[in-house]
Design a protein around this motif. Structure first.
Motif, PDB file in Angstrom:
ATOM      1  N   CYS A  56       2.093   6.667   1.645  1.00  0.00           N
ATOM      2  CA  CYS A  56       3.496   6.327   1.385  1.00  0.00           C
ATOM      3  C   CYS A  56       4.139   7.355   0.457  1.00  0.00           C
ATOM      4  O   CYS A  56       5.314   7.706   0.624  1.00  0.00           O
ATOM      5  N   TRP A  61       7.972   8.146  -0.057  1.00  0.00           N
ATOM      6  CA  TRP A  61       8.547   8.047  -1.399  1.00  0.00           C
ATOM      7  C   TRP A  61       7.751   8.893  -2.385  1.00  0.00           C
ATOM      8  O   TRP A  61       6.743   8.432  -2.943  1.00  0.00           O
ATOM      9  N   LEU A  64       6.625   7.344  -5.789  1.00  0.00           N
ATOM     10  CA  LEU A  64       5.787   6.137  -5.807  1.00  0.00           C
ATOM     11  C   LEU A  64       4.543   6.376  -6.654  1.00  0.00           C
ATOM     12  O   LEU A  64       3.937   7.443  -6.616  1.00  0.00           O
ATOM     13  N   GLU A  69       4.089  -1.610  -6.336  1.00  0.00           N
ATOM     14  CA  GLU A  69       5.464  -1.283  -5.970  1.00  0.00           C
ATOM     15  C   GLU A  69       5.703  -1.459  -4.474  1.00  0.00           C
ATOM     16  O   GLU A  69       6.831  -1.328  -4.008  1.00  0.00           O
ATOM     17  N   LEU A  70       4.632  -1.741  -3.723  1.00  0.00           N
ATOM     18  CA  LEU A  70       4.712  -1.836  -2.271  1.00  0.00           C
ATOM     19  C   LEU A  70       4.544  -3.269  -1.797  1.00  0.00           C
ATOM     20  O   LEU A  70       3.885  -4.077  -2.446  1.00  0.00           O
ATOM     21  N   SER A  97       6.901  -1.472   2.622  1.00  0.00           N
ATOM     22  CA  SER A  97       8.233  -1.254   2.061  1.00  0.00           C
ATOM     23  C   SER A  97       8.098  -1.216   0.555  1.00  0.00           C
ATOM     24  O   SER A  97       7.089  -1.651  -0.005  1.00  0.00           O
ATOM     25  N   ARG A  98       9.111  -0.702  -0.103  1.00  0.00           N
ATOM     26  CA  ARG A  98       9.167  -0.794  -1.562  1.00  0.00           C
ATOM     27  C   ARG A  98       9.890  -2.076  -1.939  1.00  0.00           C
ATOM     28  O   ARG A  98      10.726  -2.590  -1.189  1.00  0.00           O
ATOM     29  N   TYR A 248      13.394  -0.573   1.564  1.00  0.00           N
ATOM     30  CA  TYR A 248      13.059  -1.569   0.549  1.00  0.00           C
ATOM     31  C   TYR A 248      13.072  -2.974   1.144  1.00  0.00           C
ATOM     32  O   TYR A 248      13.765  -3.246   2.124  1.00  0.00           O
TER      33      TYR A 248
END
Length: 309
Positions: A56, A61, A64, A69-70, A97-98, A248
């Motif tokens: 990721c 990102w 990241l 955070e995921l 996704s975040r 997100y």
């Protein structure tokens, strides 16, 4: 991250590498299977990262850092080892996704005027109401967990779309996937503003019913804006609109909070149901925008929820 990436790639099977290439090149435009990697950090690499965080960070990102955070989009996955295999885990960067969390810069809070002589936390009547053409949750108990209504400004377009599966894609036109395709809805006339806004919907969003509540994942390349009764604490003197950036996810409705409905105050602008979510594509509303109400947004979605059993 070069050494960590090479160490991970050596552990992936040829078919996993081929799938990863396809996913990265398409930028997640099509629903793909899991890219399965052995659990654990690559050996001999000081900067060891979990495989899903590594990929990721490489392909989506760069900023990241941590796995918390995921959010794993489990409803995308399928096949062996998709979500529960103890020996392998999914590291498909487009199966994650975040998280959009409270307190970050894309929260928009605003106070609404209180009526004279009323409770100081009353939201009051904001403007002349529309005819209430939405559905109460009690009228959608026909086996679906929600129905979707698509609006252009103050006009609802097309019929309600019933959702029976655990998740549903809402997108502009084929071939972005299966689900609620807005291009198939009839419309006698669309202004230039509506056409411009619709052009930004693209892959749209993914709406899912999960334990405890409803989540939305922004699949498009533009922000979406979300409001629901449970995005603000009960009795609050403010109405919360959450800006969800591309890539997100956010929990946009909490069943536990909604169960304690006493004290919820809802704006009376347009049709509004206490068990509903409102989502505007690309355009926000509130005091920071020229649009004060969602009915001033060119393209928006109303999610009418059935209470869970």
């Amino acid at each position: 991250l070069k050494l960590a990436a090479h160490a991970l790639f050596k552990k992936l099977k040829d078919e996993e590498l081929e799938l990863l290439v396809q996913v990265v090149e398409s930028r997640g435009a099509w629903e793909s299977g899991c890219v399965l990697a052995p659990r654990g950090d690559p050996r001999g690499v000081k900067q060891g990262l979990p495989p899903q965080v590594l990929l990721c960070r490489l392909f989506r990102w760069p900023d990241l850092h941590q796995s918390h955070e995921l959010k794993h989009l489990c409803y995308y996955a399928g096949g062996q080892g998709s979500c529960g295999d103890l020996a392998v885990l999914c590291c498909n960067p487009h199966h994650f996704s975040r998280l959009a969390v409270p307190g970050e810069c894309w929260w928009q809070h605003w106070r609404l005027p209180c009526l004279a002589g009323s409770d100081p936390c009353s939201l009051g009547v904001l403007c002349s109401p529309l005819p209430d053409t939405s559905l109460s949750w009690s009228t959608v108990k026909d086996g679906c967990w929600c129905k979707l209504a698509y609006w252009e400004y103050r006009t609802r377009v097309g019929r309600l779309y019933a959702v029976h599966e655990a998740s549903v894609n809402v997108f502009s036109e084929l071939p972005w996937g299966s689900g609620f395709c807005l291009a198939q809805l009839p419309a006698a006339y669309r202004s230039c503003a509506i056409r411009r806004a619709r052009g930004k919907i693209g892959r749209g969003l993914l709406l899912s019913q999960e334990p405890g509540g409803i989540w939305v994942y922004n699949r498009s390349e533009h922000p979406i804006f979300v409001s629901s009764p449970t995005l603000s604490p009960p009795g609050a003197c403010r109405f919360t609109v959450l800006k969800v950036l591309p890539g997100y996810s956010a929990k946009v409705f909490d069943y536990e909070w909604a169960g304690d409905s006493e004290g919820w105050q809802l704006p009376r602008e347009g049709p509004c149901d206490p068990h509903s979510i409102r989502i505007s594509f690309a355009k926000g509303w509130g005091p920071c925008y020229s649009r004060q109400f969602i009915t001033s947004c060119p393209c928006w979605l109303e999610v009418l929820l059935n209470q869970p059993h």
